[in-house]
Structures are given as C-alpha cells and as structure tokens.
Write an enzyme that holds these catalytic residues in place. Sequence first.
Site, PDB file in Angstrom:
ATOM      1  N   GLY A  12       0.824  -1.205   0.000  1.00 56.98           N
ATOM      2  CA  GLY A  12       0.000   0.000   0.000  1.00 56.98           C
ATOM      3  C   GLY A  12       0.855   1.250   0.000  1.00 56.98           C
ATOM      4  O   GLY A  12       0.597   2.206  -0.750  1.00 56.98           O
ATOM      5  N   LYS A 186      -1.109 -18.257  -9.048  1.00 56.36           N
ATOM      6  CA  LYS A 186      -0.341 -17.750  -7.916  1.00 56.36           C
ATOM      7  C   LYS A 186      -0.807 -18.392  -6.617  1.00 56.36           C
ATOM      8  O   LYS A 186       0.011 -18.750  -5.753  1.00 56.36           O
ATOM      9  CB  LYS A 186      -0.449 -16.225  -7.824  1.00 56.36           C
ATOM     10  CG  LYS A 186       0.430 -15.641  -6.725  1.00 56.36           C
ATOM     11  CD  LYS A 186       0.392 -14.129  -6.695  1.00 56.36           C
ATOM     12  CE  LYS A 186       1.324 -13.585  -5.609  1.00 56.36           C
ATOM     13  NZ  LYS A 186       1.304 -12.109  -5.530  1.00 56.36           N
TER      14      LYS A 186
END
Length: 310
Positions: A12, A186
């Site tokens: 973030g 993934k």
Amino acid sequence: MKILFAGAGALGSRFGYMLFKNNEDVTFVDTWEEHIENISKNGLKVIIDEEELGNYHIPIYKPDNVTGKYDVVFVATKSMQLRPMLERVKHLFHEDTKIICILNGLGHVETLKDYVKEENILIGVTVWTSGLGGPGVLNAHGTGKIELKQVKEDNLEKTLALVERFNEAGLNIKYSENTFQSIWHKAGLNCVLNTYCTLIDCNINQYGSYDKNLELTRAVLNEVTAVGRAEGVDVKQEVIENNIKNCFPLETAGAHYPSLYQDMKNGRLTEIDYLNGEVSRLGKIHNIPTPVCDVITLMIHSKEFINNNK
C-alpha cells in the site's frame, strides 16, 4: 480523483507513494498507531533499491477518522483483514467507487460484492514486492507488474482509462482476460510453498532440495487444479509446477521464507483460509474431495493455536 489506500503497509505504501509522486490525490488509512504517527509527523520515508528518495507527506488516518467520498479504493490488507477494513471504510464509498483488490489468495470477490457493485470491483494479481523498514519507512526493491480485470465488464472504458492513468505513475497494470487464471496459478504456488515451508520449517530452496518434493507438490496441486476448473478457470497445473520449480534456486527465491511462514514465526494469524482452506471450501461446494488441503488447513490452524497466534 480521490484515491484511498485501505491499508498502508508494504505494498500500500509503495503504490501510494508512486501515485502521490505523480500528483494524484492520495490518502492512507491504517491501524498501526506508530506507523500513522511517524508518517503524520515526518512523512513517509522512501528507500528504493537502497537509495533514499526523501520523505513524502501523504495524509494518513485511522479508518474511523476519515471523511468524504473516494473514487478509487485500493485494499491493501492481509486477506483476513479485508472484511473488517471494508466495514470501517464503507462510509467513504459513493455509488461509483471502484475497489482495486490484488490481495493474495482466493475468494475475495464474494466479499467485495457485499460492498460495491460487481462492475466496480477490479480484481487482480501482482508480482510487485515491497517491504517496511520500520514504522513510517518504505524500503523496497525492483519493479513489478499488475494483472487486472473488472469482474462485470459494464462501462469498461472507465476502468481502461484508470489503468492508463495509473500506468503514468509506473504501476505497470495490464488489463487481462486471463486474470482469474493468473490468480489461481499464484494461489496454487502459495498453497504449496507457503504451507509446506511452514510445516516443514524450511526455506524454498530447502523444500526443493528434497528429492520427492514433486510428490508433495502434486498432492496439493491435483486438488487446486480440479477445484479451479470446477470454478470455470482454466488452471494449468504444469504452469504452476514450473513456477514452483523456478523458485528453488538461491538466485531466484530459494533463500526466501514465504509470508505464511513469517506470520507463523512472528505470532500472527495466517492467510491459510484464503489458500488451502478456500480450496477445501470450494471443493465441498463442487463435491470434489480435497483431503490434502483439508489436513494442511487444520495443521496450520493447530500451529496457530499452539503458538497462541493473534
């Protein structure tokens, strides 16, 4: 355009810094008090590839202290923190707020649908990496890319314009119809490496050095592949197996201890319910047996319990 980062941890902070530096209107929300205090007082200290790039005064608040409405919300939390964070920031959404979710694991779309319309959910997967050098310090290396897809492709031109705009800041976003396949690929890798390294207590290279690692890998991936295909995703097991094998050398990711391992060692709860646990949950819906993922999930939770992880 007002952009909110719901979670100002490693990724973030990195994406927020990149957009802020490109003159976007960025706000962070987080719950780590020392992190909030340091960024508020000194700005986010940015170190990329060992080079100090300065301090950036990006506004940061606790979720309950933010007001107004935001056009784009990046959710950048741990998987199990997604719903609690959305509950705390939902008052900041307007009718057309778009949520970008590139969290690890599976099952996030169903959670996001409780908060915004499907056409406002942008789901994706990333190979960007990042780190924190302490509260208020971004310490990251290299570059990466993001693969993204709008869940319901109504008014897609707005999303494509958003992708183009964010790529001006260097986020390297590719809009792809194969995003769900990439997410499952993934997740399959993480269902193997995160869990086995944690249970065996080893790094990725050590796991790969065991001469029967492929048997362990396939015990998990057989279930991941069957469940993913039942979900309508063209999961290619050979691709995941090759991706795992490519992680073994020390010059790639072999010396790395996966995030689930690190969470376990540091006394934190793990994301197991969004990896093998989600494969188990979906397997029950599709009547597909998942005994290996079932047991692995229980074993990880038992370690959390014994360690009194929080």
